[in-house]
Scaffold this motif. Structure first.
Motif, mmCIF file in Angstrom:
data_model
loop_
_atom_site.group_PDB
_atom_site.id
_atom_site.type_symbol
_atom_site.label_atom_id
_atom_site.label_comp_id
_atom_site.label_asym_id
_atom_site.label_seq_id
_atom_site.Cartn_x
_atom_site.Cartn_y
_atom_site.Cartn_z
ATOM 1 N N THR A 151 0.828 -1.205 0.000
ATOM 2 C CA THR A 151 0.000 0.000 0.000
ATOM 3 C C THR A 151 0.857 1.248 0.000
ATOM 4 O OG1 THR A 151 -1.867 1.099 1.092
ATOM 5 C CG2 THR A 151 -0.215 0.099 2.528
ATOM 6 N N PHE A 152 0.322 2.289 -0.645
ATOM 7 C CA PHE A 152 1.063 3.551 -0.749
ATOM 8 C C PHE A 152 0.085 4.703 -0.908
ATOM 9 C CE2 PHE A 152 3.456 6.807 -3.174
ATOM 10 C CZ PHE A 152 4.528 6.991 -2.310
ATOM 11 N N ARG A 153 -0.140 5.447 0.165
ATOM 12 C CA ARG A 153 -0.921 6.691 0.163
ATOM 13 C C ARG A 153 -2.368 6.516 -0.330
ATOM 14 N NH1 ARG A 153 3.755 10.742 -2.336
ATOM 15 N NH2 ARG A 153 5.331 10.274 -0.743
ATOM 16 N N ASN B 20 4.453 1.446 2.115
ATOM 17 C CA ASN B 20 5.612 1.944 1.388
ATOM 18 C C ASN B 20 5.782 3.457 1.507
ATOM 19 O OD1 ASN B 20 6.951 1.694 -1.998
ATOM 20 N ND2 ASN B 20 7.967 1.320 -0.064
ATOM 21 N N ASP B 21 4.953 4.084 2.349
ATOM 22 C CA ASP B 21 5.122 5.505 2.662
ATOM 23 C C ASP B 21 5.673 5.592 4.081
ATOM 24 O OD1 ASP B 21 5.047 8.195 3.122
ATOM 25 O OD2 ASP B 21 2.909 8.450 2.719
ATOM 26 N N ALA B 22 6.985 5.659 4.186
ATOM 27 C CA ALA B 22 7.623 5.617 5.497
ATOM 28 C C ALA B 22 7.439 6.901 6.288
ATOM 29 C CB ALA B 22 9.120 5.333 5.341
ATOM 30 N N VAL B 23 6.917 7.957 5.652
ATOM 31 C CA VAL B 23 6.757 9.243 6.328
ATOM 32 C C VAL B 23 5.397 9.322 7.028
ATOM 33 C CG1 VAL B 23 6.718 11.742 6.043
ATOM 34 C CG2 VAL B 23 8.317 10.357 4.697
ATOM 35 N N GLU B 24 4.326 9.231 6.255
ATOM 36 C CA GLU B 24 2.995 9.433 6.839
ATOM 37 C C GLU B 24 2.373 8.146 7.380
ATOM 38 O OE1 GLU B 24 0.521 11.640 4.197
ATOM 39 O OE2 GLU B 24 1.886 13.362 4.137
ATOM 40 N N THR C 170 1.672 -5.959 9.943
ATOM 41 C CA THR C 170 1.992 -4.787 9.137
ATOM 42 C C THR C 170 3.472 -4.498 9.260
ATOM 43 O OG1 THR C 170 -0.186 -3.856 9.644
ATOM 44 C CG2 THR C 170 1.446 -2.360 8.724
ATOM 45 N N LEU C 171 4.109 -4.117 8.172
ATOM 46 C CA LEU C 171 5.493 -3.684 8.238
ATOM 47 C C LEU C 171 5.701 -2.482 7.337
ATOM 48 C CD1 LEU C 171 7.754 -5.789 5.962
ATOM 49 C CD2 LEU C 171 5.474 -6.637 6.473
ATOM 50 N N ILE C 172 6.752 -1.747 7.610
ATOM 51 C CA ILE C 172 7.107 -0.547 6.848
ATOM 52 C C ILE C 172 8.290 -0.873 5.950
ATOM 53 C CG2 ILE C 172 7.705 1.893 6.972
ATOM 54 C CD1 ILE C 172 5.051 1.174 8.363
ATOM 55 N N GLU C 173 8.143 -0.614 4.645
ATOM 56 C CA GLU C 173 9.261 -0.739 3.714
ATOM 57 C C GLU C 173 9.707 0.675 3.345
ATOM 58 O OE1 GLU C 173 12.233 -1.245 1.719
ATOM 59 O OE2 GLU C 173 11.347 -3.137 2.442
ATOM 60 N N ASN D 275 8.484 -7.320 -2.552
ATOM 61 C CA ASN D 275 9.511 -8.218 -2.026
ATOM 62 C C ASN D 275 9.435 -8.309 -0.505
ATOM 63 O OD1 ASN D 275 10.566 -8.880 -4.524
ATOM 64 N ND2 ASN D 275 12.177 -7.338 -4.452
ATOM 65 N N ALA D 276 9.226 -7.163 0.139
ATOM 66 C CA ALA D 276 9.114 -7.162 1.596
ATOM 67 C C ALA D 276 7.911 -7.980 2.045
ATOM 68 C CB ALA D 276 9.003 -5.726 2.105
#
Length: 314
Positions: free
Chosen positions: A15-17, A45-49, A69-72, A82-83
């Motif tokens: 997921t991304f934004r 995949n949004d490590a900021v928000e 859940t994990l952060i890439e 891949n993650a």
């Protein structure tokens, strides 16, 4: 989530934004008619928000779904996928089947059972199903037949290979044969990491199956129905095809053959485009073969679109 020995199926969701759309994706997983226990791995995949991670965390903490859940932090579609696969393979060592659905998609209730039962019945190492486009209000319904959106097949059964990861099942045995990381990160922003993976699987002799009944639906916003977006998509497909063919070329003669093929595809694309225009009366559809052919030629000159490179958040 402490006991993982009963988990035979894992659904991976990069997921991304798109937190609201991700919630719809997760709701569709809750509604699955499959009675086998399964887990979900969401990769933000949004490590900021990290809005998607927040949404997924709520579903897991409330017990609506089992998973993690994990952060890439490395941006890019291939990094995120891949993650997801690596985490799923490690966290659920008894799982045999790993599926993927994107965060702009939602699955019909029978999707999961249809995909897994097909893999069990046929022994296929990879199973694919249709992603049916839902054109946003204001867009032309005819664009659902655009090659950028239309599923590659329409009948269940064995197929040479599939072309996208938006609706796929990959058996653990396939990962064991092809190795990790699954997707080549060189395709992060061009796209095509999934196509490259499936080409490698095909070359390794891994059997593919298609399940027409395993339906996923996809949001197609108006921004993706513009000529500019569709043109970039066509150019990107051509560039992906060219890059993958070069990757597997064995020496100079094959590279020359690929260059000749690109010129041949360009010539044939004009005929195909005219035929599509006569059949559909849709210029956006008719231009697609020509754009794919131009994409191949531009890629040969070192020019590739970067459709998946995201701007920094404001």
């Amino acid at each position: 989530m402490t006991n993982t020995s009963d988990i035979d199926i894992v659904v991976c969701v990069p997921t991304f934004r798109r937190p609201d759309w991700l919630a719809r994706t997760l709701d569709s997983l809750i509604a699955q008619s499959c009675r086998r226990p399964f887990a979900v791995v969401v990769v933000e995949n949004d490590a900021v928000e990290q809005q998607g991670a927040d949404v997924a965390g709520e579903y897991f903490s409330a017990g609506h779904l089992r998973g993690l859940t994990l952060i890439e932090r490395s941006q890019g579609n291939c990094h995120a996928i891949n993650a997801a696969f690596s985490a799923a393979l490690s966290a659920f060592p008894a799982a045999r089947y790993f599926l993927m659905i994107d965060d702009d998609e939602w699955a019909e209730a029978g999707w999961l059972e249809a995909m897994v039962s097909t893999a069990e019945r046929t022994g296929a190492g990879i199973v694919g199903g249709p992603v049916m486009p839902q054109i946003a209000r204001g867009g032309s319904p005819a664009l659902a037949q655009h090659p950028a959106f239309r599923p590659a097949f329409d009948t269940s059964g064995p197929v040479p290979r599939i072309y996208g990861s938006g609706n796929c099942l990959i058996a653990r045995t396939t990962f064991e044969r092809l190795g990790l990381p699954a997707f080549d990160v060189a395709y992060n922003f061009l796209g095509g990491g999934d196509t490259d993976f499936f080409v490698r699987a095909q070359r390794a002799g891994i059997p593919f199956q298609w399940v027409q009944e395993a339906v996923i639906r996809e949001t197609v916003p108006l921004a993706r129905t513009t000529m500019r977006w569709l043109a970039t998509r066509g150019l990107r497909i051509g560039a992906i095809n060219h890059r993958i063919e070069l990757k597997h070329a064995d020496g100079g003669p094959e590279r020359i053959a690929i260059a000749a093929k690109s010129l041949g595809v360009l010539a044939i694309s004009m005929v195909r485009g005219l035929r599509l225009l006569a059949e559909t009366r849709q210029p956006k559809i008719a231009l697609h073969p020509l754009l794919v052919a131009f994409g191949r030629c531009l890629a040969a000159a070192g020019i590739e679109p970067q459709q998946y490179r995201a701007a920094a958040p404001k």
